[in-house]
Design a protein around this motif. Structure first.
Motif, PDB file in Angstrom:
ATOM      1  N   GLU A 199       0.833  -1.204   0.000  1.00 46.98           N
ATOM      2  CA  GLU A 199       0.000   0.000   0.000  1.00 46.98           C
ATOM      3  C   GLU A 199       0.871   1.259   0.000  1.00 46.98           C
ATOM      4  OE1 GLU A 199      -3.295   2.576   0.129  1.00 46.98           O
ATOM      5  OE2 GLU A 199      -3.268   0.416  -0.288  1.00 46.98           O
ATOM      6  N   GLY A 204      -3.701   2.868  -2.628  1.00 48.11           N
ATOM      7  CA  GLY A 204      -4.992   2.452  -3.163  1.00 48.11           C
ATOM      8  C   GLY A 204      -5.104   0.975  -3.423  1.00 48.11           C
ATOM      9  N   GLN A 207      -7.717  -0.846  -1.251  1.00 49.14           N
ATOM     10  CA  GLN A 207      -9.086  -0.582  -1.706  1.00 49.14           C
ATOM     11  C   GLN A 207      -9.406  -1.408  -2.946  1.00 49.14           C
ATOM     12  OE1 GLN A 207      -9.838   3.530  -2.633  1.00 49.14           O
ATOM     13  NE2 GLN A 207     -12.014   3.232  -2.974  1.00 49.14           N
ATOM     14  N   ARG A 208      -8.444  -1.544  -3.860  1.00 51.45           N
ATOM     15  CA  ARG A 208      -8.690  -2.328  -5.086  1.00 51.45           C
ATOM     16  C   ARG A 208      -8.841  -3.810  -4.760  1.00 51.45           C
ATOM     17  NH1 ARG A 208      -4.914   1.380  -7.165  1.00 51.45           N
ATOM     18  NH2 ARG A 208      -3.187  -0.103  -7.301  1.00 51.45           N
ATOM     19  N   THR A 210      -9.886  -5.106  -1.924  1.00 57.26           N
ATOM     20  CA  THR A 210     -11.173  -5.256  -1.246  1.00 57.26           C
ATOM     21  C   THR A 210     -12.330  -5.212  -2.227  1.00 57.26           C
ATOM     22  OG1 THR A 210     -10.251  -4.251   0.755  1.00 57.26           O
ATOM     23  CG2 THR A 210     -12.652  -4.306   0.571  1.00 57.26           C
ATOM     24  N   ALA A 211     -12.235  -4.331  -3.205  1.00 56.26           N
ATOM     25  CA  ALA A 211     -13.310  -4.179  -4.182  1.00 56.26           C
ATOM     26  C   ALA A 211     -13.475  -5.410  -5.066  1.00 56.26           C
ATOM     27  CB  ALA A 211     -13.061  -2.947  -5.047  1.00 56.26           C
ATOM     28  N   ARG A 217     -13.948  -7.647   2.036  1.00 51.95           N
ATOM     29  CA  ARG A 217     -12.996  -7.204   3.055  1.00 51.95           C
ATOM     30  C   ARG A 217     -11.695  -7.970   2.906  1.00 51.95           C
ATOM     31  NH1 ARG A 217     -12.372 -11.037   7.053  1.00 51.95           N
ATOM     32  NH2 ARG A 217     -14.023 -12.603   7.275  1.00 51.95           N
TER      33      ARG A 217
END
Length: 252
Positions: A199, A204, A207-208, A210-211, A217
């Protein structure tokens, strides 16, 4: 707890943090005498003291996964401490500098080979020799979801983890008749210091990840350790040669 590893001696690499540290605590609570290995023993000694304080059995040994002699010495020390080895969780790893294939350096490739492939190979053969002398055992290798598909951000890391999957399967077939089971796990995004470093280098990325994970999560290190626990236990007595996804559905 369920005492899934009662009476077993288990060796754990990469045990000073993340998944390895979670595994050390979990395996000890499940009855194992654990031998914890990592480059720095300072962090290991704190975990050892915690486990012993809770009534468990634990020891720390220094290990450098880039140095085959260090690996053999660490595994040998586990044998000296307990006279046998019943299980091994080969979890230590090195992350590469994130970036595309064309910018991956020779040094990155060489380090990935040394730690993430040859280190496991060396550990497995040393562990299997001890297990063979004691009538068998179980080995679990930590691979990665990145071994099962293209890995543009970490190409050398993914390549060596894919090679690890192959040698895991080969070892399982080769050593089955000797009572040694060999399996792997392929974690998805897990909240560890390694992900923190990624990270920091690529803001980011958490976040990627997790998405793109159906469960929405990151995993906790203990959740990955639980999969290794089962594979090391006698409850998985008919499982060998498996490379088990532990990724919240991200690889489905």
């Amino acid at each position: 707890m369920t005492d899934m590893l009662t009476g077993k001696v288990v060796f754990i690499t990469g045990a000073s943090r993340g998944i390895g540290a979670a595994a050390a605590r979990l395996f000890a609570r499940e009855g194992a005498a654990v031998v914890l290995a990592a480059r720095g023993t300072g962090a290991l000694e704190k975990i050892v003291a915690e486990i012993r304080g809770a009534g468990g059995a634990a020891d720390a040994v220094a290990l450098d996964l880039a140095d085959p002699a260090s690996i053999r010495a660490a595994v040998g020390r586990a044998g000296e401490l307990h006279g046998r080895l019943d299980g091994a969780f080969n979890n230590g790893a090195a992350i590469q500098q994130p970036g595309p294939l064309e910018t991956t350096s020779d040094e990155d490739v060489e380090r990935q080979f040394a730690v993430n492939f040859r280190g496991h190979w060396t550990a497995m053969t040393a562990e299997a020799a001890l297990m063979r002398a004691g009538g068998g055992g179980a080995i679990v290798n930590t691979s990665s979801i990145g071994s099962r598909r293209a890995n543009p951000a970490l190409p050398a890391y993914g390549a060596m983890k894919r090679a690890l999957d192959s040698i895991t399967e080969t070892a399982a077939v080769t050593w089955a008749a000797q009572g040694i089971r060999v399996n792997g796990i392929t974690p998805g995004g897990t909240a560890t210091e390694m992900i923190d470093a990624w990270e920091a280098a690529t803001p980011g990325i958490v976040q990627r990840i997790t998405a793109t994970t159906p469960m929405g999560r990151m995993a906790e290190p203990r959740e990955i350790a639980e999969a290794a626990l089962w594979l090391l236990s006698d409850r998985a007595s008919w499982v060998t040669g498996a490379v088990l996804p532990v990724d919240g559905g991200a690889g489905a």
